[in-house]
Design an enzyme around this catalytic site. Structure first.
Site, short mmCIF file in Angstrom:
data_model
loop_
_atom_site.label_atom_id
_atom_site.label_comp_id
_atom_site.label_asym_id
_atom_site.label_seq_id
_atom_site.Cartn_x
_atom_site.Cartn_y
_atom_site.Cartn_z
N TRP A 163 74.86 49.81 59.43
CA TRP A 163 74.07 48.42 60.21
C TRP A 163 72.84 47.87 59.33
CZ3 TRP A 163 68.98 49.90 59.85
CH2 TRP A 163 68.85 51.34 59.87
N ASN A 164 72.41 48.55 58.26
CA ASN A 164 71.27 48.10 57.84
C ASN A 164 71.31 47.04 56.38
OD1 ASN A 164 72.38 50.03 55.57
ND2 ASN A 164 70.77 50.71 54.92
N PRO A 188 83.03 47.52 60.87
CA PRO A 188 81.49 47.48 60.76
C PRO A 188 80.81 48.41 61.65
CG PRO A 188 82.25 45.71 62.05
CD PRO A 188 83.56 46.52 61.45
N ALA A 189 79.39 48.73 61.50
CA ALA A 189 78.65 49.43 62.37
C ALA A 189 78.68 48.68 63.67
CB ALA A 189 77.21 49.62 61.91
N GLY A 241 76.82 55.29 54.52
CA GLY A 241 76.12 55.86 55.59
C GLY A 241 75.52 57.17 55.23
N SER A 242 75.02 57.93 56.40
CA SER A 242 74.36 59.11 56.02
C SER A 242 75.51 60.34 55.40
CB SER A 242 74.02 59.76 57.40
OG SER A 242 75.30 60.23 58.48
N GLU A 263 79.03 56.39 49.39
CA GLU A 263 77.57 55.95 49.34
C GLU A 263 76.61 56.44 50.28
OE1 GLU A 263 77.67 53.99 45.53
OE2 GLU A 263 76.27 54.88 46.70
N LEU A 264 76.01 57.66 50.07
CA LEU A 264 75.38 58.33 51.28
C LEU A 264 73.82 58.37 51.20
CD1 LEU A 264 77.74 61.35 51.04
CD2 LEU A 264 77.97 59.33 52.27
N CYS A 297 68.64 53.11 51.86
CA CYS A 297 68.77 54.57 51.23
C CYS A 297 68.27 54.66 49.96
CB CYS A 297 70.55 54.77 51.06
SG CYS A 297 71.17 53.41 49.94
N GLU A 394 65.20 62.00 55.23
CA GLU A 394 65.02 60.79 54.84
C GLU A 394 64.21 60.22 56.18
OE1 GLU A 394 68.84 58.64 54.61
OE2 GLU A 394 68.13 57.50 52.93
N1 LIG Z 1 73.97 55.40 50.00
C1 LIG Z 1 73.83 54.32 50.51
O1 LIG Z 1 74.20 53.18 49.78
C2 LIG Z 1 73.41 54.18 52.05
C3 LIG Z 1 73.27 55.14 52.79
N2 LIG Z 1 72.91 55.05 54.25
C4 LIG Z 1 72.47 56.26 54.90
O2 LIG Z 1 72.97 56.16 56.23
C5 LIG Z 1 72.03 56.59 57.17
C6 LIG Z 1 71.44 55.48 58.03
O3 LIG Z 1 72.45 54.63 58.36
P1 LIG Z 1 73.37 55.10 59.84
O4 LIG Z 1 74.10 53.83 60.11
O5 LIG Z 1 72.44 55.55 60.73
O6 LIG Z 1 74.40 56.11 59.23
P2 LIG Z 1 75.34 56.60 59.95
O7 LIG Z 1 76.16 57.59 58.91
O8 LIG Z 1 75.09 57.36 61.20
O9 LIG Z 1 76.48 55.59 60.30
C7 LIG Z 1 77.25 54.79 59.09
C8 LIG Z 1 78.46 54.24 59.61
O10 LIG Z 1 79.24 55.44 59.96
C9 LIG Z 1 79.90 55.32 61.25
N3 LIG Z 1 79.94 56.65 61.86
C10 LIG Z 1 79.07 57.48 62.72
N4 LIG Z 1 79.88 58.64 62.65
C11 LIG Z 1 81.14 58.54 62.26
C12 LIG Z 1 82.05 59.44 62.38
N5 LIG Z 1 82.05 60.57 62.89
N6 LIG Z 1 83.36 58.91 61.98
C13 LIG Z 1 83.47 57.80 61.62
N7 LIG Z 1 82.37 56.63 61.20
C14 LIG Z 1 81.18 57.16 61.83
C15 LIG Z 1 78.64 54.57 62.04
O11 LIG Z 1 79.20 53.72 63.20
P3 LIG Z 1 78.20 53.35 64.59
O12 LIG Z 1 77.11 52.93 64.00
O13 LIG Z 1 79.09 52.44 65.15
O14 LIG Z 1 78.13 54.69 65.04
C16 LIG Z 1 78.34 53.40 61.22
O15 LIG Z 1 79.18 52.51 60.83
C17 LIG Z 1 70.66 57.00 56.49
O16 LIG Z 1 70.90 58.34 56.09
C18 LIG Z 1 71.18 56.24 54.87
O17 LIG Z 1 70.30 56.70 53.92
C19 LIG Z 1 73.06 54.03 54.80
C20 LIG Z 1 72.91 52.54 53.94
C21 LIG Z 1 73.40 52.68 52.67
O1 LIG Z 2 72.45 50.36 52.23
C1 LIG Z 2 71.55 50.48 51.52
O2 LIG Z 2 70.42 50.92 51.63
C2 LIG Z 2 71.77 49.77 50.16
O3 LIG Z 2 72.77 50.32 49.39
C3 LIG Z 2 70.66 49.33 49.20
S1 LIG Z 2 70.76 48.32 48.13
O4 LIG Z 2 72.35 48.22 47.59
O5 LIG Z 2 70.47 47.08 48.88
O6 LIG Z 2 69.72 48.59 47.20
#
Ligand SMILES: NC(=O)C1=CN([C@@H]2O[C@H](COP(=O)(O)OP(=O)(O)OC[C@H]3O[C@@H](n4cnc5c(N)ncnc54)[C@H](OP(=O)(O)O)[C@@H]3O)[C@@H](O)[C@H]2O)C=CC1
Ligand SMILES: O=C(O)[C@H](O)CS(=O)(=O)O
Length: 490
Positions: A163-164, A188-189, A241-242, A263-264, A297, A394
């Site tokens: 979502w971010n 999408p989220a 995501g996470s 990308e975690l 992230c 984080e």
């Molecule tokens: N490395 C990077 O570029 C990025 C990393 N992040 C990391 O993600 C976290 C924050 O974002 P957040 O959205 O809370 O992360 P989440 O990992 O909880 O969610 C990311 C996406 O995964 C979906 N999801 C959650 N659980 C599952 C599952 N079991 N199977 C499939 N899809 C799933 C979510 O859906 P829904 O929301 O609908 O539940 C959402 O669309 C932080 O740790 C951040 O660092 C975030 C953005 C960028």
């Molecule tokens: O989801 C994120 O945090 C992004 O990957 C960060 S950036 O790409 O906008 O730097």
């Protein structure tokens, strides 16, 4: 200001961009089941979006599988033309896409419009890369043998995004995928589906063929994730995501030995040496820590300041943080919008309470806000130590913990003492120090004298448990290609 009375469509130049249906095989699909999207700045429902089941998502995968065969026959130049048109439409509609994003995600409108431009830049870049998917010839291993290497699209790519960055995290994946000749299914989220669906509206207008780009909103992330991992028509999973969810998906994808890009999570160190330009370091720390209200992230999660400049830096940082305006992202002059939900606020408060219980001092902020919506003010703590929760977790919110350190070796060891390895930053002016520290940091990204590293031109990604693969730069298309070696007997 967007409030309970204001209808989001009334804020748009082109209300058709506020679409709530799924986009499958070039058609707009709605079902009886919907889920609500709320505005985090006010808590009001701004849309009810089609809520696809796993079976309905599977129909999008079927459509992508059927469409991809023909799409792969287009020349790179032909694919480039429609991708360029998609880019042009994103930029022409930047204001509306920004407004939709602020309404569903909360970030200030200027930041949201900035993300639209950032997201579009990947489409612009990979439109050009579509023309440059080169192979090679290799001198044969025998007189009658000729070796040719070609690169072909991997097939159907499926994405799960957070979502971010509800626009850029999709285009950062879809652009190279489509440029390579893949078809794409985007989930999408659930918090922020509107930005993704609007990308589908513009993809249709750009002339991207039916089935090549699909958007499948769903409230059930785990069920959709299983479909993506178990459906044999999906050849590539790309996730942002996470790390926790990344692990789940990797385990699920292992059964098909599916190619994955991950990308975690991160835990970025931001280091200020005693030879740094302190004003520049403060400016960089503000951008790095408070962009998207700390919900990225690559945000600074730990700020390390060398002893000799610790007090001066802390004083300057507090003064700068005090100037940040918290408010509704659609209000003029807002620097920090709401956090995405109450769970995000709880995590920030947990980290502050944990730090306080272990000896840290709150020198600015830590107030909740007496207003609708999920707001939390920017906070600075001093006396941070490595036994505190934000050293290993984080925060993903507007909390700036300041740690002291004595010398380079100590801070490099502290900075690297984490399972994460996405982004890192430091401010220094001594050239040999810059080289030594940049090479010693165990991260995929190192920002030197800058707090902002995001660009489509560079390979974005992490090491250790921050991910697999790279997005952006000419490297970014490789994750959507398969290499084939042809051994010809002449
Ligand atoms: N490395 C990077 O570029 C990025 C990393 N992040 C990391 O993600 C976290 C924050 O974002 P957040 O959205 O809370 O992360 P989440 O990992 O909880 O969610 C990311 C996406 O995964 C979906 N999801 C959650 N659980 C599952 C599952 N079991 N199977 C499939 N899809 C799933 C979510 O859906 P829904 O929301 O609908 O539940 C959402 O669309 C932080 O740790 C951040 O660092 C975030 C953005 C960028
Ligand atoms: O989801 C994120 O945090 C992004 O990957 C960060 S950036 O790409 O906008 O730097």
């Amino acid at each position: 200001m967007l409030d309970h009375a204001t209808n989001l469509k009334s804020l748009l130049k082109d209300p058709a961009l506020l679409e709530t249906r799924a986009y499958i095989d070039g058609a707009w699909v709605e079902t009886a089941k919907t889920f609500e999207v709320t505005n985090p700045a006010r808590g009001d429902v701004i849309a009810k979006v089609t809520d696809l089941s796993r079976e309905e998502v599977a129909t999008a995968i079927d459509a992508a599988h059927a469409a991809q065969k023909d799409w792969a026959q287009w020349t790179g130049k032909e694919r480039a033309a429609v991708l360029r048109r998609w880019f042009d439409l994103m930029m022409e509609n930047q204001d509306d896409l920004g407004t939709i994003m602020t309404a569903e995600q909360g970030k200030p409108l200027a930041e949201a419009k900035g993300e639209v431009a950032y997201g579009a830049s990947f489409v612009e870049f990979f439109a050009e890369e579509a023309k440059r998917i080169y192979g090679e010839t290799i001198p044969g291993h025998a007189r009658d043998k000729r070796i040719t290497v070609i690169k072909q699209p991997i097939g159907v790519a499926a994405s799960i995004t957070p979502w971010n960055f509800p626009n850029a995290m999709i285009t950062r994946k879809a652009a190279p995928a489509l440029a390579a000749g893949c078809a794409f299914v985007a989930r999408p989220a659930a918090e922020t589906p509107l930005s993704a669906i609007a990308l589908g509206v513009l993809a249709e207008r750009a002339g991207i063929p039916a089935g090549v780009f699909n958007v499948v909103p769903s409230s059930s992330s785990s069920e959709v994730g299983k479909e993506f991992c178990e459906n044999p028509k999906v050849r590539k999973l790309t996730f942002t995501g996470s790390t926790e969810v990344g692990r789940i998906l990797l385990r699920q994808a292992a059964d098909q030995v599916m190619k994955c890009s991950m990308e975690l999570g991160g835990n970025a160190p931001f280091i200020v040496f005693d030879d740094a330009d302190l004003d520049a370091a403060v400016e960089g720390a503000i951008v790095c820590k408070f962009r998207n209200n700390g919900q990225t992230c690559v945000c600074a999660n730990r700020i390390y300041v060398q002893d000799g400049v610790y007090d001066a830096f802390a004083e300057k940082l507090v003064a700068a943080v005090g100037k940040l305006k918290v408010g509704d992202g659609l209000e003029e002059g807002t620097d920090l919008g709401p956090l995405i939900n109450q769970k995000a606020i709880d995590k920030v408060q947990e980290h502050i309470a944990d730090a306080g219980s272990k000896g840290a001092t709150v020198v600015y902020g830590s107030e909740t806000q007496d207003r609708d919506g999920t707001f939390f003010g920017p906070t600075v703590v001093t006396g941070a130590t490595k036994d505190m929760a934000f050293s290993t977790e984080e925060t993903f919110g507007p909390l700036a913990p300041l740690f002291r350190f004595r010398d380079e070796d100590e801070v490099i060891a502290l900075a690297n003492d984490t399972i994460f390895g996405l982004a890192s930053y430091f401010y220094a002016r001594d050239l040999s120090r810059v080289y030594k520290v940049a090479e010693a940091l165990e991260y995929g990204i190192v920002g030197v004298n800058t707090g902002l590293i995001s660009t489509e031109l560079a390979p974005f990604g992490g090491v250790k448990q921050s991910g697999l693969g790279r997005e952006g730069s000419h490297h970014g298309i490789e994750d959507y290609l398969e290499m084939k070696y042809i051994c010809m007997t002449v």
